[in-house]
Design an enzyme around this catalytic site. Structure first.
Site, PDB file in Angstrom:
ATOM      1  N   LYS A  46       0.809  -1.221   0.000  1.00 58.16           N
ATOM      2  CA  LYS A  46       0.000   0.000   0.000  1.00 58.16           C
ATOM      3  C   LYS A  46       0.844   1.273   0.000  1.00 58.16           C
ATOM      4  CE  LYS A  46      -4.389  -1.484   0.363  1.00 58.16           C
ATOM      5  NZ  LYS A  46      -5.480  -1.057  -0.522  1.00 58.16           N
ATOM      6  N   SER A  71      -8.484  -0.464   6.496  1.00 61.29           N
ATOM      7  CA  SER A  71      -8.435  -1.360   7.650  1.00 61.29           C
ATOM      8  C   SER A  71      -7.047  -1.361   8.266  1.00 61.29           C
ATOM      9  CB  SER A  71      -8.825  -2.785   7.233  1.00 61.29           C
ATOM     10  OG  SER A  71      -7.846  -3.316   6.359  1.00 61.29           O
TER      11      SER A  71
END
Length: 323
Positions: A46, A71
């Protein structure tokens, strides 16, 4: 866009290794390689999309403060990239996200706002925050610059495949909203068109697998209930799914127990730590080998941000399975 992202990430993102072990090859019955994105900055792929998205914001967009929905892995990537660029960041995270992800996001300087994902709709909460505060939204997967950043994983796989003499392979990718899937598939279509990219999802959260089978975008009935928190999303995005539908093969679905077992084997045989959601691709290669046709498989280990108690569960399960 992926090639541009690759240039922006030079000197900032790690080129993560492609690992292998004869023990894993023996279990799967083929050559198994693991793209260890768990070793990326902030512990997951990410970081790539976050850095690319923030580095391309205008001064006006940066001044408004960025908002991320995550999350935990996108959260940490955004927090780190925002801090490096001198941008303020707020992250909306589910209250049941792994503690290590919440703590790390705060440590990296982002403001964390939590919500109960079992009772509240994340997009509705985010829409209200955007209306009240006027943030610049950086969506975790339905954002072209984020997809471009994640696609650099595919460019690296293509380069490393050449180094290992891999000309034909199936590429298994953990799939939540589809940002990594669509980026990797786009990169490999250009660089390695013989490679088949396939999504892997946890049982009960196989919306992309079902969507590919039916030809229309479907959603999951629930948003929690699996240890694979990193890839629990309601459904793929309207940007990501058409790419996946065009470029990817059928999906594979694995159990939470499969993911835990794969975590333990990755630690024992490769000496890396993978979180449950990041381990599903390896789990598919090892425990669903009958669904793979190629003699070589490359599994993306998308993240390594797991709480100690979950990692201990994985090791304990492996010990019990050995008798």
């Amino acid at each position: 866009m992926i090639e541009d992202a690759y240039k922006r990430l030079q000197g900032h993102a790690r080129k993560t290794p492609l690992l292998s072990s004869p023990f894993l090859d023996e279990i799967s019955g083929r050559r198994v390689f693991v793209k260890a994105e768990c070793l990326q900055h902030t512990g997951s792929f990410k970081f790539r999309g976050a850095w690319n998205a923030i580095s391309t914001l205008t001064d006006e967009e940066k001044a408004r403060e960025v908002l991320a929905l995550s999350s935990g892995n996108h959260a940490q990537g955004i927090a780190a990239a925002a801090k490096a660029h001198g941008v303020k960041a707020t992250v909306l995270m589910p209250s049941d996200a792994p503690t290590v992800k919440i703590e790390n996001t705060r440590f990296l300087g982002a403001n964390v706002v939590t919500y109960d994902r079992a009772t509240r709709d994340r997009d509705e909460v985010a829409a209200k925050m955007l209306e009240e505060k006027g943030y610049t939204l950086i969506h975790p997967f339905n954002n072209p610059k984020v997809i471009g950043g994640q696609g650099t994983v595919g460019l690296e796989i293509a380069e490393q495949a050449d180094e290992f003499g891999i000309n034909d392979a199936e590429i298994l990718v953990p799939c939540g909203g589809g940002g990594l899937m669509s980026g990797v598939a786009t990169a490999l279509e250009a660089r390695k068109p013989k490679f088949k990219v396939r999504p892997v999802e946890p049982e009960g959260f196989d919306d992309v697998t079902r969507s590919l089978a039916t030809g229309k975008l479907l959603a999951n009935e629930k948003t929690s209930g699996s240890i694979c928190d990193a890839i629990l999303t309601p459904c793929a995005g309207d940007l990501t799914f058409p790419i996946i539908q065009k470029l990817c093969g059928s999906g594979i679905v694995v159990s939470d127990e499969d993911a835990l077992h794969a975590m333990a084997l990755a630690f024992k045989r490769l000496r890396i730590v993978i979180e449950p959601g990041g381990a599903v691709a390896l789990a598919a290669a090892l425990f669903h080998a009958n669904k793979i046709n190629s003699e070589t498989v490359i599994c993306v280990a998308s993240g390594g941000n797991t709480d100690p108690d979950v990692f201990q569960r994985a090791l304990a399960l492996d010990q019990s399975s050995m008798g």
